[in-house]
Motif scaffolding. Structure first.
Motif, PDB file in Angstrom:
ATOM      1  N   MET A   1       0.843  -1.185   0.000  1.00  0.00           N
ATOM      2  CA  MET A   1       0.000   0.000   0.000  1.00  0.00           C
ATOM      3  C   MET A   1       0.877   1.233   0.000  1.00  0.00           C
ATOM      4  N   ILE A   2       0.509   2.192  -0.819  1.00  0.00           N
ATOM      5  CA  ILE A   2       1.171   3.494  -0.836  1.00  0.00           C
ATOM      6  C   ILE A   2       0.153   4.509  -0.353  1.00  0.00           C
ATOM      7  N   ASP A   3       0.551   5.308   0.622  1.00  0.00           N
ATOM      8  CA  ASP A   3      -0.376   6.221   1.285  1.00  0.00           C
ATOM      9  C   ASP A   3       0.237   7.604   1.395  1.00  0.00           C
ATOM     10  N   CYS A   4      -0.614   8.599   1.390  1.00  0.00           N
ATOM     11  CA  CYS A   4      -0.186   9.983   1.569  1.00  0.00           C
ATOM     12  C   CYS A   4      -1.243  10.686   2.410  1.00  0.00           C
ATOM     13  N   MET A   5      -0.888  11.096   3.599  1.00  0.00           N
ATOM     14  CA  MET A   5      -1.853  11.753   4.471  1.00  0.00           C
ATOM     15  C   MET A   5      -2.096  13.202   4.036  1.00  0.00           C
ATOM     16  N   LEU A   6      -1.035  13.947   3.862  1.00  0.00           N
ATOM     17  CA  LEU A   6      -1.160  15.340   3.449  1.00  0.00           C
ATOM     18  C   LEU A   6       0.152  15.748   2.790  1.00  0.00           C
ATOM     19  N   CYS A   7       0.117  15.958   1.487  1.00  0.00           N
ATOM     20  CA  CYS A   7       1.320  16.311   0.752  1.00  0.00           C
ATOM     21  C   CYS A   7       0.919  17.011  -0.541  1.00  0.00           C
ATOM     22  N   SER A   8       1.908  17.530  -1.244  1.00  0.00           N
ATOM     23  CA  SER A   8       1.638  18.245  -2.499  1.00  0.00           C
ATOM     24  C   SER A   8       1.604  17.275  -3.679  1.00  0.00           C
ATOM     25  N   SER A   9       1.178  17.774  -4.815  1.00  0.00           N
ATOM     26  CA  SER A   9       1.179  16.980  -6.044  1.00  0.00           C
ATOM     27  C   SER A   9       2.580  16.522  -6.410  1.00  0.00           C
ATOM     28  N   LEU A  10       3.576  17.312  -6.073  1.00  0.00           N
ATOM     29  CA  LEU A  10       4.961  16.945  -6.368  1.00  0.00           C
ATOM     30  C   LEU A  10       5.340  15.643  -5.657  1.00  0.00           C
ATOM     31  N   ALA A  11       4.946  15.481  -4.412  1.00  0.00           N
ATOM     32  CA  ALA A  11       5.248  14.255  -3.668  1.00  0.00           C
ATOM     33  C   ALA A  11       4.520  13.054  -4.268  1.00  0.00           C
ATOM     34  N   ILE A  12       3.303  13.252  -4.722  1.00  0.00           N
ATOM     35  CA  ILE A  12       2.548  12.163  -5.336  1.00  0.00           C
ATOM     36  C   ILE A  12       3.212  11.742  -6.643  1.00  0.00           C
ATOM     37  N   GLU A  13       3.631  12.685  -7.458  1.00  0.00           N
ATOM     38  CA  GLU A  13       4.283  12.354  -8.726  1.00  0.00           C
ATOM     39  C   GLU A  13       5.574  11.578  -8.507  1.00  0.00           C
ATOM     40  N   ALA A  14       6.269  11.839  -7.410  1.00  0.00           N
ATOM     41  CA  ALA A  14       7.503  11.113  -7.118  1.00  0.00           C
ATOM     42  C   ALA A  14       7.223   9.634  -6.838  1.00  0.00           C
ATOM     43  N   ASN A  15       6.026   9.302  -6.414  1.00  0.00           N
ATOM     44  CA  ASN A  15       5.654   7.909  -6.147  1.00  0.00           C
ATOM     45  C   ASN A  15       5.185   7.162  -7.382  1.00  0.00           C
ATOM     46  N   GLN A  16       5.020   7.824  -8.486  1.00  0.00           N
ATOM     47  CA  GLN A  16       4.452   7.201  -9.686  1.00  0.00           C
ATOM     48  C   GLN A  16       5.167   5.909 -10.089  1.00  0.00           C
ATOM     49  N   PRO A  17       6.499   5.828 -10.091  1.00  0.00           N
ATOM     50  CA  PRO A  17       7.140   4.565 -10.492  1.00  0.00           C
ATOM     51  C   PRO A  17       6.827   3.394  -9.557  1.00  0.00           C
ATOM     52  N   LEU A  18       6.448   3.663  -8.320  1.00  0.00           N
ATOM     53  CA  LEU A  18       6.160   2.602  -7.348  1.00  0.00           C
ATOM     54  C   LEU A  18       4.752   2.046  -7.461  1.00  0.00           C
ATOM     55  N   LEU A  19       3.869   2.737  -8.161  1.00  0.00           N
ATOM     56  CA  LEU A  19       2.469   2.332  -8.218  1.00  0.00           C
ATOM     57  C   LEU A  19       2.272   0.965  -8.858  1.00  0.00           C
ATOM     58  N   ALA A  20       3.152   0.569  -9.743  1.00  0.00           N
ATOM     59  CA  ALA A  20       3.040  -0.740 -10.391  1.00  0.00           C
ATOM     60  C   ALA A  20       3.254  -1.890  -9.410  1.00  0.00           C
ATOM     61  N   PHE A  21       3.869  -1.615  -8.267  1.00  0.00           N
ATOM     62  CA  PHE A  21       4.193  -2.649  -7.289  1.00  0.00           C
ATOM     63  C   PHE A  21       3.223  -2.688  -6.110  1.00  0.00           C
ATOM     64  N   ALA A  22       2.246  -1.797  -6.078  1.00  0.00           N
ATOM     65  CA  ALA A  22       1.321  -1.714  -4.948  1.00  0.00           C
ATOM     66  C   ALA A  22      -0.069  -2.211  -5.352  1.00  0.00           C
TER      67      ALA A  22
END
Length: 55
Positions: A1-22
């Motif tokens: 699971m990849i989670d973000c409680m409160l962050c900017s769009s920039l932090a979410i975009e940095a997680n994009q490569p990991l989404l294939a593994f979650a």
């Protein structure tokens, strides 16, 4: 699971490569901000739309 409680769009975009593994993601943190960076990520219903590179 990849989670973000409160962050900017920039932090979410940095997680994009990991989404294939979650199997689950909770990435609506930028939608809760009073002000996010520009350009923002686009949320439509339950879908998150990333910007195309170079746009």
């Amino acid at each position: 699971m990849i989670d973000c409680m409160l962050c900017s769009s920039l932090a979410i975009e940095a997680n994009q490569p990991l989404l294939a593994f979650a199997s689950h993601f909770d990435l609506d943190g930028p939608a809760l901000l009073a002000q996010d960076r520009a350009p923002k990520l686009q949320y439509q219903q339950q879908w998150l739309h990333f910007r195309q590179p170079g746009h």
